[in-house]
Motif scaffolding. Structure first.
Motif, PDB file in Angstrom:
ATOM      1  N   ARG A  95      21.372  43.780  13.216  1.00 19.93           N
ATOM      2  CA  ARG A  95      21.873  43.654  14.582  1.00 19.93           C
ATOM      3  C   ARG A  95      21.187  44.650  15.520  1.00 19.93           C
ATOM      4  O   ARG A  95      20.878  45.781  15.146  1.00 19.93           O
ATOM      5  CB  ARG A  95      23.381  43.872  14.585  1.00 19.93           C
ATOM      6  N   LEU A  96      20.947  44.195  16.757  1.00 22.78           N
ATOM      7  CA  LEU A  96      20.391  45.038  17.811  1.00 22.78           C
ATOM      8  C   LEU A  96      21.440  45.217  18.903  1.00 22.78           C
ATOM      9  O   LEU A  96      22.052  44.255  19.364  1.00 22.78           O
ATOM     10  CB  LEU A  96      19.138  44.397  18.427  1.00 22.78           C
ATOM     11  N   VAL A  97      21.624  46.471  19.296  1.00 16.61           N
ATOM     12  CA  VAL A  97      22.525  46.805  20.400  1.00 16.61           C
ATOM     13  C   VAL A  97      21.680  47.440  21.504  1.00 16.61           C
ATOM     14  O   VAL A  97      20.920  48.387  21.242  1.00 16.61           O
ATOM     15  CB  VAL A  97      23.648  47.771  19.962  1.00 16.61           C
ATOM     16  N   THR A  98      21.767  46.916  22.707  1.00 13.66           N
ATOM     17  CA  THR A  98      21.056  47.487  23.858  1.00 13.66           C
ATOM     18  C   THR A  98      22.076  47.998  24.864  1.00 13.66           C
ATOM     19  O   THR A  98      23.076  47.342  25.148  1.00 13.66           O
ATOM     20  CB  THR A  98      20.146  46.442  24.523  1.00 13.66           C
ATOM     21  N   VAL A  99      21.777  49.175  25.399  1.00 15.10           N
ATOM     22  CA  VAL A  99      22.663  49.810  26.375  1.00 15.10           C
ATOM     23  C   VAL A  99      21.836  50.109  27.618  1.00 15.10           C
ATOM     24  O   VAL A  99      20.809  50.790  27.531  1.00 15.10           O
ATOM     25  CB  VAL A  99      23.281  51.110  25.819  1.00 15.10           C
ATOM     26  N   ARG A 100      22.282  49.603  28.757  1.00 13.41           N
ATOM     27  CA  ARG A 100      21.542  49.817  30.008  1.00 13.41           C
ATOM     28  C   ARG A 100      22.516  49.839  31.177  1.00 13.41           C
ATOM     29  O   ARG A 100      23.640  49.351  31.079  1.00 13.41           O
ATOM     30  CB  ARG A 100      20.500  48.719  30.212  1.00 13.41           C
ATOM     31  N   TYR A 101      22.024  50.406  32.278  1.00 15.73           N
ATOM     32  CA  TYR A 101      22.860  50.541  33.474  1.00 15.73           C
ATOM     33  C   TYR A 101      22.191  49.930  34.705  1.00 15.73           C
ATOM     34  O   TYR A 101      22.567  50.243  35.822  1.00 15.73           O
ATOM     35  CB  TYR A 101      23.195  52.014  33.724  1.00 15.73           C
ATOM     36  N   ASP A 102      21.202  49.076  34.478  1.00 17.49           N
ATOM     37  CA  ASP A 102      20.532  48.367  35.557  1.00 17.49           C
ATOM     38  C   ASP A 102      20.172  46.973  35.070  1.00 17.49           C
ATOM     39  O   ASP A 102      19.988  46.752  33.853  1.00 17.49           O
ATOM     40  CB  ASP A 102      19.260  49.089  36.015  1.00 17.49           C
ATOM     41  N   ALA A 103      20.052  46.053  36.025  1.00 16.33           N
ATOM     42  CA  ALA A 103      19.605  44.699  35.699  1.00 16.33           C
ATOM     43  C   ALA A 103      18.080  44.702  35.588  1.00 16.33           C
ATOM     44  O   ALA A 103      17.383  45.027  36.551  1.00 16.33           O
ATOM     45  CB  ALA A 103      20.058  43.720  36.772  1.00 16.33           C
ATOM     46  N   LEU A 104      17.577  44.375  34.410  1.00 16.15           N
ATOM     47  CA  LEU A 104      16.141  44.395  34.146  1.00 16.15           C
ATOM     48  C   LEU A 104      15.636  42.973  33.938  1.00 16.15           C
ATOM     49  O   LEU A 104      16.226  42.191  33.176  1.00 16.15           O
ATOM     50  CB  LEU A 104      15.833  45.250  32.915  1.00 16.15           C
ATOM     51  N   LYS A 105      14.536  42.652  34.588  1.00 13.79           N
ATOM     52  CA  LYS A 105      13.999  41.293  34.515  1.00 13.79           C
ATOM     53  C   LYS A 105      13.570  40.906  33.097  1.00 13.79           C
ATOM     54  O   LYS A 105      13.790  39.755  32.691  1.00 13.79           O
ATOM     55  CB  LYS A 105      12.826  41.161  35.478  1.00 13.79           C
ATOM     56  N   PRO A 106      12.928  41.789  32.301  1.00 20.74           N
ATOM     57  CA  PRO A 106      12.535  41.390  30.940  1.00 20.74           C
ATOM     58  C   PRO A 106      13.715  40.923  30.082  1.00 20.74           C
ATOM     59  O   PRO A 106      13.563  40.009  29.261  1.00 20.74           O
ATOM     60  CB  PRO A 106      11.891  42.656  30.367  1.00 20.74           C
ATOM     61  N   PHE A 107      14.887  41.514  30.289  1.00 18.82           N
ATOM     62  CA  PHE A 107      16.053  41.099  29.500  1.00 18.82           C
ATOM     63  C   PHE A 107      16.449  39.662  29.842  1.00 18.82           C
ATOM     64  O   PHE A 107      16.771  38.871  28.953  1.00 18.82           O
ATOM     65  CB  PHE A 107      17.214  42.060  29.755  1.00 18.82           C
TER      66      PHE A 107
END
Length: 326
Positions: A101-113
């Motif tokens: 499993r991969l968990v990603t944590v971010r606080y901005d909207a990123l185009k690559p995602f």
């Protein structure tokens, strides 16, 4: 916001459930964007990993960004955000690999995602795991950096053309045009420096993943993809350095053009002062109120003085033209 993705045939689907207490065990990608404390706790219970806080993600030392804890690999990278706006910024994003499993944590909207989400929703490799999603995200991030550099390079080329080969309509209002060009150069320099910073961070992350893959059962294709990413990051870093040097050159050229314009203005005032100095001297002489001045009683004195002033003004101007100082 919590987004959960699980395999569904030959695609990766976002689950309809948004209840953090009912996270599916089949999820291979859990994306946390501006997570709430309850979402953090739910993911920690499902994945068995500690979700870092925003303050932890902003640490700059390598030991706080790339490490292994309780069998999970924590990787934090600084990624570009808002590159199309006037205020691009760097935002930290944490990738956590725990088991499949991969968990990603971010606080901005990123185009690559968003791009990876749409791509995997259309078609995904059979048996896709968190490692595969991680590689897709890294590949999209690197492609995004390349696109930003290409666009910045084209803009810098246009600025260079505007400086050295301005069209006739751009010659008017030069002060305003120069101000606009300097603003564009400054923005492109800031954007390039942020992309370079992001590439350095991505390069460290890819190297860390490649090192960790040696101790795990990653497929041969995944290892080859990691090597390709390393080469891409290295080449893009070199291109970012070249672009930074080019922006510095364009900035120096712009400042040189501004200095030339200022020198031309100062030269014009200097020439006008020299041209008007002899007539002023003649006018000053005949403006003195002495009683004994022969020309005062001469009927041709006034035309004579005017003729002398014209000759005194034209003669320096002709000398400057002959010397090619004008």
């Amino acid at each position: 916001m919590l987004s959960i993705f699980a395999p569904d045939g030959m695609a990766l689907r976002k689950t309809d459930s948004v209840d953090p207490a009912a996270l599916p065990d089949s999820a291979v990608w859990i994306d946390l964007e501006n997570p709430t404390p309850s979402e953090d706790r739910a993911v920690e219970g499902l994945a068995g990993v500690a979700v870092p806080t925003r303050e932890d993600m902003q640490e700059i030392e390598i030991s706080s960004r790339l490490y292994v804890e309780n069998g999970a690999r924590y990787m934090t990278a600084s990624l570009m955000c808002g590159s199309e706006t006037d205020r691009p910024r760097i935002t930290p994003v944490t990738f956590i690999l725990s088991g499949h499993r991969l968990v990603t944590v971010r606080y901005d909207a990123l185009k690559p995602f968003a791009l990876v989400e749409n791509k995997l929703a259309r078609a995904a490799a059979q048996g896709l795991t968190g490692e595969g999603v991680l590689l897709e995200l890294l590949d999209a991030v690197i492609d995004r950096c390349a696109d930003i550099l290409e666009r910045a390079g084209a803009d810098v080329d246009q600025v260079s053309h505007d400086i050295f080969e301005p069209n006739e309509s751009a010659r008017a209002g030069r002060a305003k045009r120069y101000s606009e060009i300097l603003i564009v150069i400054g923005r492109k320099g800031d954007l390039t420096s942020k992309v370079r910073e992001s590439l350095v961070s991505i390069g460290r992350l890819v190297t860390f993943v490649a090192t960790e893959s040696n101790s795990t059962k990653w497929s041969k294709d995944m290892r080859a993809q990691l090597k390709t990413m390393q080469r891409d990051v290295a080449s893009l870093s070199d291109h970012a350095s070249y672009l930074s040097n080019k922006i510095t050159f364009v900035l120096d050229a712009m400042l040189g053009v501004v200095n030339l314009e200022q020198n031309n203005i100062i030269k014009l005032f200097s020439v006008m002062a020299v041209v008007l100095m002899p007539p002023t001297l003649i006018a000053s002489i005949y403006g003195m109120n002495f009683k004994m001045m022969p020309e005062l009683d001469w009927s041709l004195g006034y035309p004579f003085a005017l003729t002398m002033m014209v000759i005194a003004a034209v003669l320096p101007y002709m000398i400057f033209k002959w010397k090619k100082w004008l």
